[in-house]
Design a protein around this motif. Structure first.
Motif, PDB file in Angstrom:
ATOM      1  N   ARG A 181      48.121  42.458  45.310  1.00 54.24           N
ATOM      2  CA  ARG A 181      48.473  43.874  45.183  1.00 54.24           C
ATOM      3  C   ARG A 181      47.364  44.806  45.654  1.00 54.24           C
ATOM      4  N   GLN A 182      46.190  44.247  45.958  1.00 55.73           N
ATOM      5  CA  GLN A 182      45.038  44.993  46.443  1.00 55.73           C
ATOM      6  C   GLN A 182      44.680  46.138  45.504  1.00 55.73           C
ATOM      7  N   MET A 183      44.400  45.770  44.274  1.00 52.97           N
ATOM      8  CA  MET A 183      44.003  46.756  43.270  1.00 52.97           C
ATOM      9  C   MET A 183      43.126  46.095  42.211  1.00 52.97           C
ATOM     10  N   ILE A 184      42.317  46.927  41.531  1.00 48.67           N
ATOM     11  CA  ILE A 184      41.450  46.442  40.457  1.00 48.67           C
ATOM     12  C   ILE A 184      42.290  46.122  39.232  1.00 48.67           C
ATOM     13  N   GLN A 185      42.095  44.936  38.669  1.00 53.84           N
ATOM     14  CA  GLN A 185      42.774  44.539  37.445  1.00 53.84           C
ATOM     15  C   GLN A 185      41.991  44.989  36.213  1.00 53.84           C
ATOM     16  N   CYS A 186      40.686  44.783  36.242  1.00 52.89           N
ATOM     17  CA  CYS A 186      39.829  45.230  35.142  1.00 52.89           C
ATOM     18  C   CYS A 186      38.379  45.094  35.587  1.00 52.89           C
ATOM     19  N   ASP A 187      37.478  45.678  34.828  1.00 46.61           N
ATOM     20  CA  ASP A 187      36.053  45.480  35.079  1.00 46.61           C
ATOM     21  C   ASP A 187      35.298  45.532  33.773  1.00 46.61           C
ATOM     22  N   THR A 188      34.107  44.979  33.772  1.00 42.42           N
ATOM     23  CA  THR A 188      33.268  44.933  32.587  1.00 42.42           C
ATOM     24  C   THR A 188      31.817  44.938  33.028  1.00 42.42           C
ATOM     25  N   GLN A 189      30.915  44.979  32.052  1.00 39.40           N
ATOM     26  CA  GLN A 189      29.485  44.996  32.333  1.00 39.40           C
ATOM     27  C   GLN A 189      28.821  43.770  31.725  1.00 39.40           C
ATOM     28  N   THR A 190      27.834  43.227  32.425  1.00 43.57           N
ATOM     29  CA  THR A 190      27.030  42.121  31.901  1.00 43.57           C
ATOM     30  C   THR A 190      25.675  42.663  31.455  1.00 43.57           C
ATOM     31  N   PRO A 191      25.000  41.980  30.515  1.00 41.79           N
ATOM     32  CA  PRO A 191      23.713  42.485  30.019  1.00 41.79           C
ATOM     33  C   PRO A 191      22.635  42.577  31.089  1.00 41.79           C
ATOM     34  N   ALA A 192      22.725  41.728  32.094  1.00 41.65           N
ATOM     35  CA  ALA A 192      21.770  41.711  33.194  1.00 41.65           C
ATOM     36  C   ALA A 192      22.549  41.443  34.481  1.00 41.65           C
ATOM     37  N   PRO A 193      21.978  41.738  35.626  1.00 42.33           N
ATOM     38  CA  PRO A 193      22.694  41.484  36.884  1.00 42.33           C
ATOM     39  C   PRO A 193      23.087  40.006  37.034  1.00 42.33           C
ATOM     40  N   THR A 194      24.277  39.769  37.545  1.00 41.53           N
ATOM     41  CA  THR A 194      24.754  38.407  37.791  1.00 41.53           C
ATOM     42  C   THR A 194      24.141  37.892  39.086  1.00 41.53           C
ATOM     43  N   THR A 195      23.683  36.635  39.069  1.00 43.74           N
ATOM     44  CA  THR A 195      23.067  36.043  40.255  1.00 43.74           C
ATOM     45  C   THR A 195      23.948  34.979  40.898  1.00 43.74           C
ATOM     46  N   THR A 196      24.803  34.322  40.098  1.00 42.89           N
ATOM     47  CA  THR A 196      25.689  33.288  40.617  1.00 42.89           C
ATOM     48  C   THR A 196      26.909  33.177  39.712  1.00 42.89           C
ATOM     49  N   MET A 197      28.000  32.610  40.239  1.00 43.33           N
ATOM     50  CA  MET A 197      29.256  32.623  39.495  1.00 43.33           C
ATOM     51  C   MET A 197      30.157  31.498  39.988  1.00 43.33           C
ATOM     52  N   ILE A 198      30.820  30.797  39.045  1.00 39.74           N
ATOM     53  CA  ILE A 198      31.822  29.792  39.408  1.00 39.74           C
ATOM     54  C   ILE A 198      33.037  29.972  38.493  1.00 39.74           C
ATOM     55  N   PHE A 199      34.201  29.553  39.010  1.00 38.41           N
ATOM     56  CA  PHE A 199      35.444  29.676  38.255  1.00 38.41           C
ATOM     57  C   PHE A 199      36.053  28.299  38.053  1.00 38.41           C
TER      58      PHE A 199
END
Length: 242
Positions: A170-188
């Motif tokens: 749909r090319q739209m934001i579903q949600c967003d949030t904040q992390t305590p520190a910047p994220t450096t890497t991510m896996i799902f």
């Protein structure tokens, strides 16, 4: 080459090589099932980078700065049955590329201007215009990406500590949030619907993505912030759901 161990060799054997002319590779991902190799690269020549900075200056009689490319995303495909690669397409950007991802029929790259570059796998071969995903914009560089193929969601994290969930269909934001520190890497993890984010302060945060908005399940290690900070920044992650 996985066969080198059976021959009693003690060092890996080079079986293929991919070169980016005039560009230094900053990020890459390889999908063994499809034989696709996606590269993110930046202009590494100091002279060329200085020339680009000078050329990109807006002159008084120009409506806008030229915004010449300083990075490129290129897609390569393995030629079966050999282990050689042929370039499929390339797209170039004025912003630098920090990370790349493959998923949902797209080549994706996180850019230093806070946007996410995209190109369909079905795009015309050759050099293409560097398009970006609409409505997805961070206030700082996008440093890591992850894709949920089932839901067609893209997870993007930036040095502004924002973590966004974007619907590629749909090319739209579903949600967003904040992390305590910047994220450096991510896996799902698709089987458990869990998102793992490694942070600059040494912590790993685990998120439940089964329900929107996503919410944090736990933080590893569990304890005072000072203890986690002593570990240093998380450089990479892997998770075995079995």
């Amino acid at each position: 080459d996985p066969s080198y161990s059976s021959h009693g060799n003690c060092v890996p054997v080079l079986v293929a090589e991919v070169r980016e002319a005039n560009f230094g590779i900053s990020s890459f991902i390889y999908d063994a099932s499809s034989g696709l190799l996606l590269l993110g690269a930046m202009e590494f020549s100091l002279t060329s980078r200085i020339d680009t900075k000078i050329t990109n200056i807006k002159l008084p009689w120009e409506p806008a700065a030229p915004a010449l490319p300083s990075s490129q995303m290129s897609l390569w495909k393995q030629s079966m049955p050999s282990f050689s690669f042929d370039m499929q397409l390339t797209c170039r950007y004025a912003a630098t590329i920090a990370c790349v991802a493959l998923g949902c029929g797209y080549c994706l790259c996180g850019l230093s201007d806070g946007t996410v570059g995209m190109q369909p796998l079905t795009a015309q071969p050759g050099v293409n215009r560097g398009a970006t995903l609409p409505l997805l914009k961070h206030t700082a560089s996008v440093v890591t990406l992850a894709v949920d193929e089932a839901e067609r969601w893209l997870f993007s994290a930036s040095t502004d500590k924002a973590l966004k969930v974007y619907d590629l269909g749909r090319q739209m934001i579903q949600c967003d949030t904040q992390t305590p520190a910047p994220t450096t890497t991510m896996i799902f993890c698709p089987s458990q619907r869990r998102l793992f984010t490694g942070l600059q302060n040494g912590r790993v945060m685990v998120w439940d993505t089964a329900v929107l908005p996503i919410h944090m399940l736990c933080s590893i290690p569990d304890g005072p912030e000072a203890d986690a900070a002593a570990l240093g920044s998380v450089g990479s992650l892997d998770y075995d759901a079995t």
